[in-house]
Design an enzyme around this catalytic site. Structure first.
Site, PDB file in Angstrom:
ATOM      1  N   ASP A 226      30.457  24.623  36.340  1.00 47.32           N
ATOM      2  CA  ASP A 226      30.711  23.810  34.952  1.00 47.32           C
ATOM      3  C   ASP A 226      29.205  23.540  34.530  1.00 47.32           C
ATOM      4  OD1 ASP A 226      33.632  23.144  35.514  1.00 47.32           O
ATOM      5  OD2 ASP A 226      32.753  21.764  37.164  1.00 47.32           O
ATOM      6  N   ASP A 259      33.707  28.136  33.679  1.00 50.02           N
ATOM      7  CA  ASP A 259      34.771  26.882  34.080  1.00 50.02           C
ATOM      8  C   ASP A 259      34.773  25.701  32.932  1.00 50.02           C
ATOM      9  OD1 ASP A 259      36.845  26.319  35.527  1.00 50.02           O
ATOM     10  OD2 ASP A 259      35.670  24.780  36.775  1.00 50.02           O
ATOM     11  N   ASP A 263      33.424  18.324  33.682  1.00 52.08           N
ATOM     12  CA  ASP A 263      34.553  18.011  34.371  1.00 52.08           C
ATOM     13  C   ASP A 263      34.352  16.569  35.103  1.00 52.08           C
ATOM     14  OD1 ASP A 263      36.039  20.116  33.576  1.00 52.08           O
ATOM     15  OD2 ASP A 263      36.167  21.280  35.274  1.00 52.08           O
ATOM     16  N   ARG A 316      41.560  21.312  26.497  1.00 46.80           N
ATOM     17  CA  ARG A 316      40.955  20.205  27.435  1.00 46.80           C
ATOM     18  C   ARG A 316      40.087  19.153  26.656  1.00 46.80           C
ATOM     19  NH1 ARG A 316      40.364  23.479  32.993  1.00 46.80           N
ATOM     20  NH2 ARG A 316      42.441  24.494  33.025  1.00 46.80           N
TER      21      ARG A 316
END
Length: 707
Positions: A226, A259, A263, A316
């Protein structure tokens, strides 16, 4: 390629599922200009600022009791001592600082362009394996402020091919098949809050991050790295960061090499992401990373997303499992049919036990119809708890060029609208969401705060109103594109809580400009102010003799910020009631060369100034000047006049009516009294409130009375 000159502990993760051969990033890395030294010259602007109180980050679970949210101030490393302040232009400096300071309060100031693939000898060495790449991750511990410094042109500090980890979930150290945290919960039966491995109290601000190109991903559709990941962390404020894939766009690559952009996972709690930009990325943000993690995530993952800008991202925004997530004042810009950028797919992802409140958000997605709101603004991954919203707008040049409020449409998407929770904090939403295209796009991301910042959000129309956390009916929201300008017009005349907002002008004087009539006591509690509006006529204004509207407040140095009704004044200064922005001068030649004059009747009167602070000040100096908008104490018509202050008389540099240690400013009222005599000056006056570069004061309200 050679061996690297740094090592960091890699996670003991099974890499058997990763592709067998590492593939380096394609092409030649973008060459950013080298910066060899601290562009600020050591001057602090925002480094010691603490977090505002308008998000989930500012709460904790008192006594570990479910739902017992109690307020706390996230301070990061603001209390760092001199030997725990680091200024870093290399990755080695960052790693060394983290290793030395550990969990002590620390400020790590980052400048320049740091490519994690360039070793300490200056040689570029691409990552050769999963472990090699993992060793480049920057792991942030408790009590840290990790912050970028802009260069002279306003370019932010860049971290390239980087992953910032705030907290970690460590593998077993007890010979168990379970990771330590899971063993603590499942085997030992202990509480989540008592686990000793939490990372707490972290601030990350003003950094531009290019995500890692995963050289050895977990498969063709599943990368590992990430841009940022928050794991096993609590009380975290992420503000004014930019996360992007940069030169390695997914659309140009074979297989998945990125990714998440950011997150928030693995039991993390009380997090706010504000004023940040996510640009050119696929899977942007997860809140909760697995349906099976109810044991760690249920009743946790309280997260706020506020005033963020999303451009050319796929999905997302965020995707939510288990969390209670508040999304407001965000602006999303994308194209479902783009051939040059990442195609937009969908926005909020509702997943297992996710509970989301979204307010005042603008979706400018090409080409999108109003009837597609239920698929594009929100998408269903199954088993969510509730989705509530108000003031959700879609704009599309093909179908909805003026924009449309789709609140009613979203209410009918089939999600439960049960109000299981309400944000415990005070916050403001934009009542005219079309304004967000200007406010957020021009104010979000790295480089838009701090020294030499490039934010232009202050020039945007804005119409803030108090957020309520309620699921408003559409009748309470804006109903047409025209409401944007209408709301802006009303804001310019009535958004300030200052008692001077409607002051009238009086006649000019020869020595000091216009002497506007103010009825004492004057005060302002800043409850309706924001960083973007405080220094505009949209917040508080008066009219000078020329008939020109003038802002009540003017920034004269540094970067004062406002959040939750509190002004953070860290190495910064601003004036109150100045008739203009002309630079003040000393007494020689006055009044001919003295500008700009002000609206307060101060000279020859006994004045009492009260500063109500939200918390104790830090650092060396807090000062108040009269009729001086510079840093030089002599630049005032009163520099040789007589000052009586709490029984002390002086005849030197008397533009300074208050000068005390910033540490003497206490939470609550701080009162100062003075009388400034200058028989040759008959004009109106203004105040300048300031702290020096190493100090910070947190102002709830200001009141002034001169009799």
């Amino acid at each position: 390629m050679g061996a690297r000159s740094y090592l960091a502990a890699s996670d003991p993760v099974n890499t058997a599922n990763h592709v067998s051969t590492a593939t380096p990033a394609p092409g030649t890395p973008t060459a950013y200009p080298s910066i060899s030294s601290d562009p600020s010259g050591g001057e602090f602007t925002i480094e010691r600022e603490t977090a505002p109180l308008d998000g989930w980050h500012s709460y904790y679970r008192a006594g570990g009791t479910l739902g017992n949210h109690q307020q706390v101030r996230v301070t990061g490393g603001s209390s760092a001592t001199a030997n725990r302040i680091y200024t870093c232009g290399t990755k080695k400096c960052i790693f060394d600082a983290l290793k030395e300071a550990k969990n002590e309060p620390k400020i790590i100031r980052v400048y320049g362009n740091i490519d994690m693939r360039i070793d300490d000898d200056g040689v570029f060495r691409d990552f050769t394996s999963w472990d090699d790449q993992k060793a480049s991750s920057i792991v942030i511990p408790s009590n840290t402020t990790f912050i970028g410094i802009n260069d002279a042109s306003g370019n932010p500090a860049r971290l390239i091919s980087a992953q910032i980890e705030i907290g970690k979930e460590f593998a077993s150290t007890v010979n168990s098949d379970l990771a330590d945290y899971e063993y603590w919960i499942k085997t030992l039966g202990k509480s989540q809050e008592s686990y000793p491995g939490w990372t707490r109290n972290v601030i990350v601000r003003n950094l531009w991050i290019q995500t890692n190109f995963d050289v050895q991903p977990e498969g063709s559709s599943d990368a590992y790295y990430d841009g940022m990941v928050v794991a096993m962390a609590q009380n975290v404020w992420i503000d004014h960061v930019t996360v992007t894939d940069g030169q390695y766009k997914d659309k140009d690559l074979s297989g998945t090499r990125h990714d998440g952009a950011l997150d928030i996972v693995r039991g993390s709690d009380y997090i706010t992401v504000s004023n940040s930009a996510f640009i050119e990325h696929g899977k942007t943000t997860l809140v909760g990373n697995a349906d099976s993690r109810d044991w760690s995530d249920l009743n946790r993952l309280h997260v706020t997303f506020k005033a963020n800008y999303y451009a050319d991202v796929a999905s997302r925004l965020p995707r939510v499992r288990f969390g209670q997530v508040h999304v407001f004042n965000n602006y999303i810009e994308g194209d479902r049919e783009s051939s040059t950028a990442t195609k937009f797919e969908n926005g909020i992802g509702m997943a297992i036990k996710g509970d989301v409140l979204i307010e005042s958000t603008l979706w400018e997605i090409q080409p999108t119809k109003e009837s597609e709101a239920c698929k594009k603004v929100v998408t269903d991954h199954g088993s969510s708890l509730a989705f509530r919203q108000n003031r959700s707008w879609i704009k599309s040049s093909k179908y909805l060029p003026a924009g449309a409020d789709v609140s009613n449409m979203l209410t009918g998407c089939g999600y439960a609208s049960t109000k299981n929770w309400t944000p415990p904090y005070a916050y403001q939403v934009e009542s005219a969401p079309l304004n967000l295209a200007c406010i957020v796009k021009n104010g979000a991301g790295a480089g838009k705060v701090g020294l030499n910042n490039t934010s232009t959000a202050g020039a945007c129309n804005t119409a803030p109103v108090a957020g309520s956390g309620e699921n408003h009916s559409s009748s309470a929201t804006s109903s047409s594109a025209a409401s944007s300008s209408e709301a802006s017009s009303s804001a310019s005349s009535a958004t300030s809580s200052s008692t001077a907002a409607s002051s009238s002008t009086a006649s000019s004087s020869a020595s000091g400009g216009s002497a506007t009539t103010i009825t004492y006591p004057w005060s302002d509690d800043f409850s309706l102010a924001t960083t973007a509006t405080l220094f505009t006529t949209g917040y508080a204004k008066f009219t000078n003799d020329a008939g020109t509207e003038v802002s009540m407040y003017a920034k004269t140095g540094g970067s004062p910020t406002v959040s939750g009704g509190v002004i953070t004044l860290a190495g910064a200064r601003f004036t109150i009631g100045a008739l203009g922005t002309g630079t003040t001068t000393g007494p020689t030649g006055s009044p001919a060369n003295y500008t700009p004059g002000g609206i307060f009747n101060i000279i020859g009167k006994t004045c009492t100034l009260t500063i109500n602070a939200s918390q104790a000040g830090t650092g060396s100096t807090f000062q108040v000047y009269v009729d001086n908008n510079t840093t030089s104490t002599g630049n005032s018509p009163h520099a040789t006049s007589t000052l009586s202050s709490t029984g002390t008389t002086t005849t030197k540099n008397t533009s300074v009516v208050v000068s005390v240690a910033a540490t003497s400013i206490v939470a609550g009222d701080n009162t100062f009294t003075w009388k400034l005599d200058n028989a040759s000056y008959t004009g109106g006056s203004f105040l300048q409130i300031r702290t020096d570069s190493s100090s910070a004061v947190y102002i709830n309200s200001i009141s002034l009375s001169c009799l």
